[in-house]
Design a protein around this motif. Structure first.
Motif, short mmCIF file in Angstrom:
data_model
loop_
_atom_site.label_atom_id
_atom_site.label_comp_id
_atom_site.label_asym_id
_atom_site.label_seq_id
_atom_site.Cartn_x
_atom_site.Cartn_y
_atom_site.Cartn_z
N GLY A 25 0.69 -1.16 -0.15
CA GLY A 25 -0.04 -0.12 0.06
C GLY A 25 1.04 1.19 0.00
O GLY A 25 0.51 2.24 -0.63
N MET A 26 1.97 1.12 0.62
CA MET A 26 2.93 2.39 0.77
C MET A 26 3.59 2.65 -0.59
O MET A 26 3.58 3.64 -1.05
N VAL A 27 3.86 1.39 -1.40
CA VAL A 27 4.56 1.86 -2.75
C VAL A 27 3.44 2.44 -3.58
O VAL A 27 3.72 3.29 -4.53
N LEU A 28 2.32 1.73 -3.59
CA LEU A 28 1.11 2.36 -4.44
C LEU A 28 0.75 3.76 -4.06
O LEU A 28 0.83 4.72 -4.94
N SER A 29 0.84 4.09 -2.70
CA SER A 29 0.73 5.54 -2.34
C SER A 29 1.81 6.40 -2.84
O SER A 29 1.48 7.67 -3.20
N VAL A 30 2.93 6.03 -2.55
CA VAL A 30 4.15 6.74 -2.93
C VAL A 30 3.93 7.19 -4.56
O VAL A 30 4.10 8.06 -5.06
N PHE A 31 3.94 5.96 -5.32
CA PHE A 31 3.62 5.85 -6.82
C PHE A 31 2.36 6.99 -7.19
O PHE A 31 2.57 7.91 -8.11
N VAL A 32 1.45 7.01 -6.50
CA VAL A 32 0.36 7.97 -6.82
C VAL A 32 0.41 9.58 -6.32
O VAL A 32 0.32 10.45 -7.24
N VAL A 33 1.37 9.70 -5.20
CA VAL A 33 1.67 10.93 -4.86
C VAL A 33 2.57 11.28 -5.76
O VAL A 33 2.83 12.75 -6.25
N LEU A 34 3.60 10.73 -6.36
CA LEU A 34 4.79 10.96 -7.26
C LEU A 34 3.85 11.20 -8.62
O LEU A 34 4.31 12.39 -9.12
N LEU A 35 2.89 10.70 -9.12
CA LEU A 35 2.23 11.00 -10.25
C LEU A 35 1.52 12.40 -10.08
O LEU A 35 1.60 13.50 -10.90
N LEU A 36 0.70 12.57 -8.91
CA LEU A 36 0.06 13.80 -8.65
C LEU A 36 1.14 15.20 -8.52
O LEU A 36 0.59 16.25 -9.14
N THR A 37 2.33 14.83 -8.12
CA THR A 37 3.29 16.23 -8.14
C THR A 37 3.71 16.34 -9.54
O THR A 37 3.94 17.48 -9.78
N MET A 38 3.93 15.41 -10.36
CA MET A 38 4.21 15.46 -11.84
C MET A 38 3.33 16.11 -12.47
O MET A 38 3.29 16.92 -13.27
N LEU A 39 1.99 16.01 -12.14
CA LEU A 39 0.70 16.66 -12.58
C LEU A 39 0.67 18.07 -12.24
O LEU A 39 0.38 18.83 -13.20
N TYR A 40 1.02 18.25 -11.03
CA TYR A 40 1.18 19.75 -10.75
C TYR A 40 2.40 20.57 -11.43
O TYR A 40 2.18 21.74 -11.70
N GLU A 41 3.42 19.71 -11.87
CA GLU A 41 4.33 20.71 -12.47
C GLU A 41 3.80 20.67 -14.03
O GLU A 41 4.19 21.68 -14.52
N LEU A 42 3.29 19.62 -14.43
CA LEU A 42 2.63 19.85 -15.93
C LEU A 42 1.56 21.08 -16.06
O LEU A 42 1.63 21.80 -16.98
N LEU A 43 0.98 21.33 -14.84
CA LEU A 43 -0.09 22.42 -14.82
C LEU A 43 0.78 23.56 -14.79
O LEU A 43 0.11 24.58 -15.37
N LYS A 44 1.80 23.57 -14.08
CA LYS A 44 2.63 25.07 -14.20
C LYS A 44 3.09 25.28 -15.51
O LYS A 44 2.80 26.38 -15.99
N VAL A 45 3.46 24.40 -16.36
CA VAL A 45 3.81 24.40 -17.52
C VAL A 45 2.91 25.16 -18.48
O VAL A 45 2.85 25.72 -19.39
N TRP A 46 1.42 24.07 -18.33
CA TRP A 46 0.21 24.56 -19.16
C TRP A 46 -0.09 25.98 -18.93
O TRP A 46 -0.60 26.80 -19.83
N LYS A 47 -0.19 26.44 -17.74
CA LYS A 47 -0.70 28.01 -17.38
C LYS A 47 0.48 28.84 -17.80
O LYS A 47 0.04 29.87 -18.58
#
Length: 169
Positions: A25-47
């Protein structure tokens, strides 16, 4: 709640239903948080991209108005001709001439509408970025080392993969 980082595999993230128990569960949660953080960086570029499009549509209209290079002709409608009277080229006559055509007005309206739509899109992206940023901050505030590392690594990977896209815009 502990106020120091710990490396356990038991943590509750953001909501009660995101309760992690065990390494899988921790590995899956870290992976989800990692993807959410990458999405955050993508939103910055998109803006930034939408902001550049908005700026270019305002400063470079699709049909630029050209002016006559002659000395006494300053409007796009009135052209100097040889043998024209002094009255036609006087400042009072030039100031009374229309300064833009209906085509330029339509282009200006379309440009302002596009600018407004891009501003609305930029606002929605900003709302998503702020919301996601606060959610990631709350994930870090779980004081779990693995989740913290997931946010940091996701930010590094997101920056590494998305910011080179700005050069192609």
């Amino acid at each position: 709640m502990n106020m120091h980082f710990e490396g356990s595999s038991n943590v509750t993230l953001l909501f009660n239903f995101w309760d992690v128990h065990g390494p899988a569960g921790m590995v899956l949660s870290v992976f989800v948080v990692l993807l959410l953080t990458m999405l955050y960086e993508l939103l910055k570029v998109w803006k930034i991209t939408v902001g550049k499009q908005k700026h270019s549509s305002v400063t470079h209209p699709s049909a630029p108005v050209t002016y006559s290079p002659e000395q006494s002709c300053f409007t796009p409608v009135m052209r100097c001709q040889e043998g024209s009277s002094a009255l036609a080229s006087s400042p009072s006559e030039i100031s009374l001439a229309p300064t833009e055509t209906t085509t330029a007005t339509a282009d200006t309206t379309a440009t302002s509408e596009k600018s407004w739509l891009l501003h609305c899109l930029q606002t929605v992206i900003h709302i998503l970025q702020v919301t996601l940023g606060y959610m990631l901050m709350l994930c870090v505030m779980s004081y779990n080392v693995w989740i913290f590392l997931g946010v940091i690594i996701g930010s590094v990977l997101g920056y590494f993969f998305t910011f080179p896209l700005l050069k192609h815009i």
